[in-house]
Motif scaffolding. Structure first.
Motif, mmCIF file in Angstrom:
data_model
loop_
_atom_site.group_PDB
_atom_site.id
_atom_site.type_symbol
_atom_site.label_atom_id
_atom_site.label_comp_id
_atom_site.label_asym_id
_atom_site.label_seq_id
_atom_site.Cartn_x
_atom_site.Cartn_y
_atom_site.Cartn_z
ATOM 1 N N GLY A 79 12.673 1.241 -2.239
ATOM 2 C CA GLY A 79 11.919 1.628 -1.053
ATOM 3 C C GLY A 79 12.809 1.649 0.174
ATOM 4 O O GLY A 79 14.016 1.894 0.083
ATOM 5 N N THR A 80 12.238 1.372 1.349
ATOM 6 C CA THR A 80 12.986 1.354 2.601
ATOM 7 C C THR A 80 13.868 0.118 2.661
ATOM 8 O O THR A 80 13.431 -0.991 2.349
ATOM 9 N N VAL A 81 15.116 0.310 3.079
ATOM 10 C CA VAL A 81 16.062 -0.810 3.122
ATOM 11 C C VAL A 81 16.425 -1.160 4.554
ATOM 12 O O VAL A 81 16.225 -0.368 5.476
ATOM 13 N N SER A 82 16.972 -2.348 4.733
ATOM 14 C CA SER A 82 17.419 -2.773 6.058
ATOM 15 C C SER A 82 18.636 -1.956 6.481
ATOM 16 O O SER A 82 19.592 -1.824 5.715
ATOM 17 N N PRO A 83 18.634 -1.410 7.711
ATOM 18 C CA PRO A 83 19.767 -0.614 8.168
ATOM 19 C C PRO A 83 20.957 -1.457 8.619
ATOM 20 O O PRO A 83 22.058 -0.938 8.793
ATOM 21 N N ALA B 270 3.729 6.554 8.073
ATOM 22 C CA ALA B 270 3.426 6.442 6.640
ATOM 23 C C ALA B 270 1.919 6.313 6.479
ATOM 24 O O ALA B 270 1.215 5.909 7.405
ATOM 25 N N LYS B 271 1.425 6.646 5.305
ATOM 26 C CA LYS B 271 -0.027 6.538 5.062
ATOM 27 C C LYS B 271 -0.440 5.087 4.873
ATOM 28 O O LYS B 271 -1.430 4.636 5.418
ATOM 29 N N LYS C 296 2.706 2.030 -0.232
ATOM 30 C CA LYS C 296 1.815 1.596 -1.309
ATOM 31 C C LYS C 296 1.398 2.792 -2.157
ATOM 32 O O LYS C 296 1.159 3.882 -1.648
ATOM 33 N N ILE C 297 1.307 2.565 -3.459
ATOM 34 C CA ILE C 297 0.832 3.617 -4.369
ATOM 35 C C ILE C 297 -0.603 3.312 -4.736
ATOM 36 O O ILE C 297 -0.901 2.308 -5.382
#
Length: 358
Positions: free
Chosen positions: A140-144, A333-334, A356-357
């Motif tokens: 998923g989204t990672v820390s930059p 995001a949804k 979330k899915i």
């Protein structure tokens, strides 16, 4: 013998009296000192509370210029930046950098080159790390960046927490109403603030697969970005100099913002050499920089729309702090779920959340 004892007795009594008097005086002095310190501490707390109260009631749309472009924030940060870029004699480098490592608890095992190979403190500070030291999560989204989470979560109004109990304005921070940024009607906005300490790795990476379409450079002041100042100054993130990168990802709007701070205002981008921060010479036609100006924070920025979107892969290096500060993610995001919380420490590339899915 009796006479001798009578002669000694007054001396013994006098010494005892003097000792008692001295002890009493010392106790009284200690008591007075404690009262003075207690009163001073109480007065300082009262003054701080008063300043916080006043600042909270000052309309953030119209802060005085002395707050937004202060000598200490910009002037000294500029001078410190110049000093940091000066090349050091080779014999001074290793002991100086080693002292920095020890004080700020840097992970020396991640440094890819000998300490003496870094010409200046700025070069050492913005150094790369050894390959493979930051595995990139594919979940998923990672820390930059390497940093501590100051705040994260859904944006439900224009004001969101910059640190517990104190807010900043999203519209002032981005320079527009965030609701106009949404690409999908059923989406929500989320944000995540990550603070970099002096001992952290200070390169900025992409947290997602997205494309950068615009760059906004907001000149401003350079307050320290630490908890005391964040608690003292509402909307500090909207006052400090920053570079806002905006574009799109698979769920809609996406942005990454690098925020400057006191002594750490130098930010560079790998794909945009024209952007210059932490400069003492500025365009004073900019409304944010006019002396005695009462125009709103976030009303002016140096904007650039790139000729073609710049694609970014998850974990790709975007730029670097030459003395570091804070990164803020704001995205659409949804239904996004963070896997981190306020106070957590994140390594660049580690998972911070995912859609979330259902």
């Amino acid at each position: 013998m009796t006479k001798s004892r009578k002669l000694q007795s007054p001396h013994i009594t006098t010494a005892s009296t003097i000792t008692t008097t001295t002890t009493t005086t010392t106790v009284k002095q200690d008591g007075i000192a404690k009262k003075i310190l207690k009163t001073s501490a109480s007065s300082i707390k009262t003054v701080h509370a008063g300043v916080r109260s006043v600042l909270r009631h000052v309309p953030i749309k119209k802060p005085p210029q002395v707050v937004r472009w202060d000598f200490l924030g910009v002037g000294l940060s500029y001078m410190w930046g110049k000093i940091n870029r000066k090349h050091l004699p080779v014999f001074m480098r290793k002991p100086l950098y080693q002292a920095w490592i020890n004080i700020f608890k840097c992970n020396q095992s991640e440094i890819p080159a000998p300490l003496e190979s870094y010409p200046s403190l700025a070069d050492f500070f913005s150094r790369p790390i050894i390959e493979g030291a930051r595995p990139i999560s594919n979940e998923g989204t990672v820390s930059p960046v390497d940093g501590r989470v100051l705040a994260c979560g859904e944006i439900k109004s224009d004001l969101v927490e910059q640190v517990k109990g104190v807010t900043y304005s999203i519209s002032h921070f981005l320079g527009c109403d965030p609701q106009t940024l949404l690409k999908n009607k059923d989406s929500k906005l989320y944000h995540c603030i990550l603070y970099l300490s002096p001992g952290d790795y200070h390169r900025i990476h992409s947290s997602e697969e997205w494309s950068i379409q615009n760059r906004q450079h907001f000149p401003g002041t350079l307050f320290p970005v630490n908890k005391p100042f964040l608690k003292l100054i509402p909307s500090l993130f909207a006052l400090n100099e920053r570079i806002v990168l905006t574009g799109e990802w698979q769920h809609g709007f996406y942005s990454l913002t690098a925020v400057g701070a006191y002594n750490v205002g130098s930010i560079s981008l790998n794909f945009d050499e024209e952007t210059r921060t932490n400069c003492i010479t500025r365009d004073f036609r900019c409304k944010n920089l006019e002396y005695f100006s009462w125009n709103g924070v976030g009303t002016h920025s140096y904007d650039l729309t790139y000729e073609s979107p710049i694609p970014q892969e998850r974990g790709q290096e975007i730029g670097q702090f030459h003395l570091g500060s804070t990164v803020v993610l704001i995205f659409e995001a949804k239904d996004f779920e963070f896997t981190i919380k306020q106070g957590d420490y994140c390594k660049m590339g580690s998972l911070i959340g995912k859609e979330k899915i259902n």
